[in-house]
Scaffold this motif. Structure first.
Motif, PDB file in Angstrom:
ATOM      1  N   ALA A 287      56.974  45.417  32.164  1.00 23.61           N
ATOM      2  CA  ALA A 287      56.212  44.612  33.183  1.00 23.61           C
ATOM      3  C   ALA A 287      54.893  45.509  33.331  1.00 23.61           C
ATOM      4  O   ALA A 287      55.105  46.688  33.731  1.00 23.61           O
ATOM      5  N   ALA A 288      53.729  44.731  33.285  1.00 21.79           N
ATOM      6  CA  ALA A 288      52.546  45.458  33.696  1.00 21.79           C
ATOM      7  C   ALA A 288      52.421  46.080  35.164  1.00 21.79           C
ATOM      8  O   ALA A 288      52.745  45.011  36.137  1.00 21.79           O
ATOM      9  N   ALA A 289      52.022  47.106  35.283  1.00 21.78           N
ATOM     10  CA  ALA A 289      51.874  47.513  36.730  1.00 21.78           C
ATOM     11  C   ALA A 289      50.862  46.750  37.608  1.00 21.78           C
ATOM     12  O   ALA A 289      49.888  46.358  36.877  1.00 21.78           O
ATOM     13  N   PRO A 290      51.088  46.270  38.686  1.00 19.27           N
ATOM     14  CA  PRO A 290      50.314  45.356  39.528  1.00 19.27           C
ATOM     15  C   PRO A 290      48.876  46.113  39.616  1.00 19.27           C
ATOM     16  O   PRO A 290      48.944  47.297  39.910  1.00 19.27           O
ATOM     17  N   SER A 291      47.578  45.426  39.647  1.00 16.92           N
ATOM     18  CA  SER A 291      46.443  46.178  39.932  1.00 16.92           C
ATOM     19  C   SER A 291      45.772  45.024  40.783  1.00 16.92           C
ATOM     20  O   SER A 291      44.998  44.207  40.547  1.00 16.92           O
ATOM     21  N   SER A 292      46.170  45.676  42.232  1.00 17.06           N
ATOM     22  CA  SER A 292      45.517  44.776  43.289  1.00 17.06           C
ATOM     23  C   SER A 292      44.199  44.598  43.529  1.00 17.06           C
ATOM     24  O   SER A 292      43.501  43.787  43.605  1.00 17.06           O
ATOM     25  N   ARG A 293      43.556  45.828  42.963  1.00 17.73           N
ATOM     26  CA  ARG A 293      41.848  45.547  43.142  1.00 17.73           C
ATOM     27  C   ARG A 293      41.485  44.652  42.053  1.00 17.73           C
ATOM     28  O   ARG A 293      40.333  43.894  42.116  1.00 17.73           O
ATOM     29  N   GLU A 294      42.000  44.858  40.734  1.00 12.82           N
ATOM     30  CA  GLU A 294      41.506  43.976  39.664  1.00 12.82           C
ATOM     31  C   GLU A 294      41.673  42.672  39.964  1.00 12.82           C
ATOM     32  O   GLU A 294      40.822  41.610  39.734  1.00 12.82           O
ATOM     33  N   GLU A 295      42.991  42.306  40.512  1.00 14.94           N
ATOM     34  CA  GLU A 295      43.357  40.930  41.221  1.00 14.94           C
ATOM     35  C   GLU A 295      42.273  40.252  42.023  1.00 14.94           C
ATOM     36  O   GLU A 295      41.747  39.142  42.119  1.00 14.94           O
ATOM     37  N   GLN A 296      42.054  41.243  43.080  1.00 15.43           N
ATOM     38  CA  GLN A 296      41.215  40.899  44.162  1.00 15.43           C
ATOM     39  C   GLN A 296      39.689  40.581  43.729  1.00 15.43           C
ATOM     40  O   GLN A 296      39.050  39.714  43.995  1.00 15.43           O
ATOM     41  N   LYS A 297      39.184  41.318  42.570  1.00 16.59           N
ATOM     42  CA  LYS A 297      38.135  41.302  42.083  1.00 16.59           C
ATOM     43  C   LYS A 297      37.978  39.885  41.495  1.00 16.59           C
ATOM     44  O   LYS A 297      36.784  39.129  41.616  1.00 16.59           O
ATOM     45  N   ALA A 298      38.922  39.492  40.758  1.00 17.21           N
ATOM     46  CA  ALA A 298      39.184  38.176  39.907  1.00 17.21           C
ATOM     47  C   ALA A 298      38.979  37.082  41.009  1.00 17.21           C
ATOM     48  O   ALA A 298      38.207  36.091  40.835  1.00 17.21           O
ATOM     49  N   ARG A 299      39.794  37.222  42.059  1.00 12.25           N
ATOM     50  CA  ARG A 299      39.544  36.153  43.128  1.00 12.25           C
ATOM     51  C   ARG A 299      38.369  35.983  43.772  1.00 12.25           C
ATOM     52  O   ARG A 299      37.954  35.053  44.008  1.00 12.25           O
TER      53      ARG A 299
END
Length: 256
Positions: A69-81
């Motif tokens: 499983a890919a390590a979660p990237s909260s910042r990347e996810e936040q940038k996308a949101r």
């Protein structure tokens, strides 16, 4: 086993003594038998668990590899949101605008700051430029402090030709969010006059940009800058205070 115990205990001892106690032997024998039954039962249970965990693979079929499983990237996810939300809300804020183009957020030097550029054509057909910057607590504390935001020493491009500062004022929204609205003016080095703060040139006094910055309860800030027309130097900013405030106080924008 009970029969074995009875037979051992029923032995009539002959002379000389046998050298052991029949009762003790019977007890040990019974204990060993009980232990053996326990081991067998445990082994059966263990085999059942192992069998349940085995995945049958038919001859000639290779088991599928499971990718980690890919390590979660909260910042990347936040940038996308944040990017998607910006695209969603802009049409409602930039009333009458067309050809709205939103660039991906750029994170600066792996800091808790990211910025995006927006280009659009307003209702009058003027090509305009807008910038949105979202800063986390660290960058906000270091570079976007609320205290002294309107001090002249921090606003070298906001001094008019009459030596009076351009507009800069703090407002507080009904939700209690502090917002500073400020205006800037372009500097003309060829104009005769006293140098502006720190010798940064001479001011023309015409409003060239209008910005709003809001400080949020999560410790960060959101800054929107209306940079005016990018293909016409004579056109100043078009967004009102209300439009800028709506953008920077949006609770969805976040970057920690």
């Amino acid at each position: 086993m009970d029969e074995l115990e009875d037979r051992l205990r029923g032995i009539t001892l002959a002379e000389p003594p046998l050298g052991f106690d029949p009762d003790e032997v019977a007890g040990k024998a019974a204990k060993k038998a009980r232990n053996r039954r326990g081991v067998v039962a445990t082994g059966i249970a263990t085999l059942a668990v192992i069998a349940a965990a085995v995945v049958f693979v038919a001859p000639g079929n290779e088991p599928e590899e499971v990718a980690p499983a890919a390590a979660p990237s909260s910042r990347e996810e936040q940038k996308a949101r944040d990017l998607q939300h910006l695209k969603d809300v802009l049409p409602g804020i930039l009333v009458g605008a067309t050809d709205i183009s939103v660039r991906d957020f750029i994170q600066v030097n792996d800091s808790d700051l990211m910025t995006s550029e927006v280009r659009y054509i307003d209702a009058a057909g003027v090509k305009r430029l807008l910038n949105l910057t979202i800063s986390g607590p660290v960058t906000t504390k270091d570079g976007y402090r609320r205290e002294g935001r309107c001090d002249l020493g921090n606003r070298g491009d906001a001094i008019g030709p009459d030596r009076k500062p351009m507009r800069c004022e703090e407002l507080v929204t009904p939700a209690g969010i502090p917002v500073v609205i400020s205006e800037t003016t372009p500097k003309n080095p060829d104009q005769v006059g006293e140098p502006v703060v720190l010798g940064q040139g001479f001011s023309t006094g015409k409003v060239s940009g209008r910005s709003a910055i809001a400080w949020h309860s999560w410790g960060g800030s959101v800054n929107a800058i209306d940079l005016g027309a990018w293909d016409s130097p004579d056109a100043g900013p078009a967004l009102t205070d209300g439009q800028l405030i709506e953008l920077v106080t949006d609770p969805v924008f976040l970057f920690r």
